[in-house]
Enzyme design. Structure first.
Site, mmCIF file in Angstrom:
data_model
loop_
_atom_site.group_PDB
_atom_site.id
_atom_site.type_symbol
_atom_site.label_atom_id
_atom_site.label_comp_id
_atom_site.label_asym_id
_atom_site.label_seq_id
_atom_site.Cartn_x
_atom_site.Cartn_y
_atom_site.Cartn_z
ATOM 1 N N LYS A 11 -7.902 -35.390 -59.509
ATOM 2 C CA LYS A 11 -7.413 -34.616 -58.361
ATOM 3 C C LYS A 11 -5.894 -34.563 -58.381
ATOM 4 O O LYS A 11 -5.230 -35.555 -58.693
ATOM 5 C CB LYS A 11 -7.907 -35.273 -57.068
ATOM 6 C CG LYS A 11 -7.593 -34.519 -55.783
ATOM 7 C CD LYS A 11 -8.208 -35.255 -54.596
ATOM 8 C CE LYS A 11 -8.057 -34.505 -53.304
ATOM 9 N NZ LYS A 11 -8.712 -35.203 -52.164
ATOM 10 N N SER A 55 -13.430 -36.181 -47.849
ATOM 11 C CA SER A 55 -12.991 -35.275 -48.914
ATOM 12 C C SER A 55 -13.699 -35.465 -50.242
ATOM 13 O O SER A 55 -13.535 -34.643 -51.146
ATOM 14 C CB SER A 55 -11.478 -35.408 -49.117
ATOM 15 O OG SER A 55 -10.792 -34.790 -48.056
ATOM 16 N N SER A 83 -11.417 -32.133 -49.671
ATOM 17 C CA SER A 83 -10.315 -31.571 -50.432
ATOM 18 C C SER A 83 -10.359 -31.891 -51.934
ATOM 19 O O SER A 83 -9.535 -31.400 -52.713
ATOM 20 C CB SER A 83 -8.988 -32.100 -49.878
ATOM 21 O OG SER A 83 -8.932 -33.520 -49.992
#
Length: 528
Positions: A169, A270, A246
């Site tokens: 990420k 997330s 996310s």
């Protein structure tokens, strides 16, 4: 011959009769709004109501709100010129308009067909279809990846993850690479990292290789996966659905089998939400169990490192590298909280109850015990969580955001604007409530595993309006915040389905330190 002359160029107009007054001016206003990405003007030019339609090669959108929701997520702004216009009046207040277009550099043509209607004296589009020139598929989907290689970073050692591929990420430091935080203005101001985050280094040391750095929602302050700058990563489990975020890019990369492991973060869901939407295994770890050094913070009181995989066995291999030994006793009770279950959509709530009872009856989960929280207590805890998260998010990012106005997508910008108004006193009050909630949850979770939905429902459609996406987010957050409040691990497993077949996660929430036990429970029960 009549000519159309506007921002889209000058082009001949063919008409079967007199061109209705104001129609070409309205078409020019449409072209102007399209080429300048004036979303408000485009919304105003489409007829209101549920019967307005827009279609292209992949989407059929019905209703003004669906069209507006689709347009709000657009990141590629067309550049083109109008090369020809055809008008066929249909009565006094309607006309069919067809326009051919071409890119400024030439090449293949596109065609748009629009049925215009006069609404209270103003021309608006009632139906539209767009045919775009065929384009070759990009080698790399930039909605998933910011940087990618074959691999991008090779392993630095040998171990239980030999040969495993990882999507990182875009919040983690990777040596030699910038950290982008899902925002191009932030990325432009960064220097390459000197060293990798400890979590990244540990994976490399255990034999894993990094395929690339994958997208995140801006500053990780969203659960949708819809990035205003880079687009929405695909959801192969629900092709017309959002990815969830996310940790959006890593989740899509795992679901598409481009990598084995998606390394991400979970503050308020997330990891669990994209796992739920895409039918993956997603683990949020015990708060502080995995070092968050070298990871851009959102709300340090709740931020955790976690990962997504396609099966629990792979997730356990990652746990053996990143997590300390279990520090909690094995669960002897399965908990259900009816008030929390009721936050899910009715079909997901029914599926959860059926699956939980089956797993207990077959001995795959410990005996069931009913407990509950009142709606008032749950709402008080959620408000405190949201308040403290927002205050810490502004403390972490507010100075940069203030110095760079206009650089955030509308949804994330609205959250940061609200976060900027929270006072230190309000945050202190919220922190006290969070502390109380953590104490209550610690007692509740001792020797137990709480089984609840990972998200309120399945993945909303990509063209869902902002209000629908926010409503899903609000319902989900009231469930996902419990793990953050408890500082506890939560494991999303692909065990549930909505009535129309979309995946939804079943979540096992354990006492702090029970991360590995949750994974072992899932493996021994054949749950993933």
């Amino acid at each position: 011959m009549k000519l159309f002359s506007g921002i889209g160029g000058t082009a001949p107009v063919q008409a079967s009769g007199p061109v209705p007054p104001g129609l070409l001016e309205a078409f020019d206003a449409y072209e102007t709004a399209l080429l300048t990405n004036d979303v408000a003007a485009l919304d105003a030019l489409f007829a209101p109501g549920p019967h307005t339609v827009r279609g292209d090669g992949t989407h059929l959108l019905v209703g003004h709100d669906a069209i507006a929701g689709f347009r709000s997520g657009r990141t590629v702004i067309p550049t083109r010129r109008v090369t020809g216009v055809l008008v066929r009046p249909v009565g006094d207040d309607a006309a069919l308009l067809m326009a051919s277009t071409r890119a400024p550099a030439g090449g293949a043509t596109g065609l748009q067909t629009q049925m215009w209607q006069r609404v209270e004296g103003v021309w608006k589009v009632g139906a539209a279809h767009v045919s775009l020139p065929a384009r070759p598929a990009p080698a790399v989907d930039e909605s998933i990846w910011r940087v990618v290689g074959t691999p991008m970073v090779d392993a630095s050692g040998r171990g239980p993850l030999d040969g495993a591929t990882v999507a990182v990420k875009d919040l983690f430091a990777v040596a030699g690479q910038k950290t982008g935080a899902g925002n191009p203005a932030w990325l432009a101001g960064q220097e390459p990292n000197v060293a990798s985050a400890p979590a990244v280094g540990a994976l490399l040391g255990a034999g894993a290789v990094i395929t690339g750095i994958a997208r995140t929602d801006e500053f990780a302050y969203s659960l949708a996966g819809q990035n205003a700058h880079y687009g929405t990563p695909p959801n192969p489990a629900v092709p017309q659905g959002i990815s969830g975020g996310s940790t959006s890019g890593p989740a899509s990369a795992v679901a598409l089998r481009q990598v084995d492991i998606g390394l991400g973060t979970d503050t308020a869901g997330s990891i669990r939400v994209p796992a739920s939407y895409q039918g993956l295994v997603g683990l949020r770890t015990t708060h502080g169990a995995v070092s968050a050094e070298g990871v851009l913070p959102l709300a340090p009181s709740f931020d955790t490192v976690g990962w997504l995989t396609r099966d629990a066995a792979t997730a356990l291999r990652v746990a053996e590298v990143l997590l300390p030994a279990a520090t909690a006793t094995s669960a002897t009770r399965t908990l259900a909280l009816p008030t929390v279950d009721a936050l899910a959509t009715p079909d997901v709530a029914r599926a959860l109850q059926t699956e939980r009872e089956r797993l207990v009856a077959e001995g795959l989960l410990p005996p069931l015990e009913q407990a509950d929280l009142t709606t008032e207590v749950l709402e008080e805890w959620f408000t405190a969580f949201r308040t403290l998260q927002a205050h810490e998010a502004w403390a972490a990012n507010g100075d940069w955001i203030t110095a760079h106005p206009g650089t955030l997508g509308a949804d994330v910008a609205a959250r940061f604007t609200a976060a900027s108004t929270i006072t230190d006193d309000q945050a202190a009050e919220a922190r006290a409530v969070v502390g109380l909630a953590r104490t209550v949850l610690a007692d509740l979770l001792e020797g137990a595993v709480l089984v609840l939905p990972s998200s309120a429902g399945g993945a909303p459609a990509r063209d869902a309006g902002p209000d629908q996406v926010e409503a899903e987010r609000a319902g989900t957050l009231r469930m996902t915040c419990l793990a953050g409040l408890a500082g506890a691990p939560a494991l999303s497993l692909p065990r549930l389905r909505t009535a129309d077949g979309r995946p939804a996660g079943l979540c096992l929430l354990g006492a702090p330190g029970s991360d590995r036990d949750l994974l072992q429970l899932a493996i021994s029960g054949g749950l993933a």
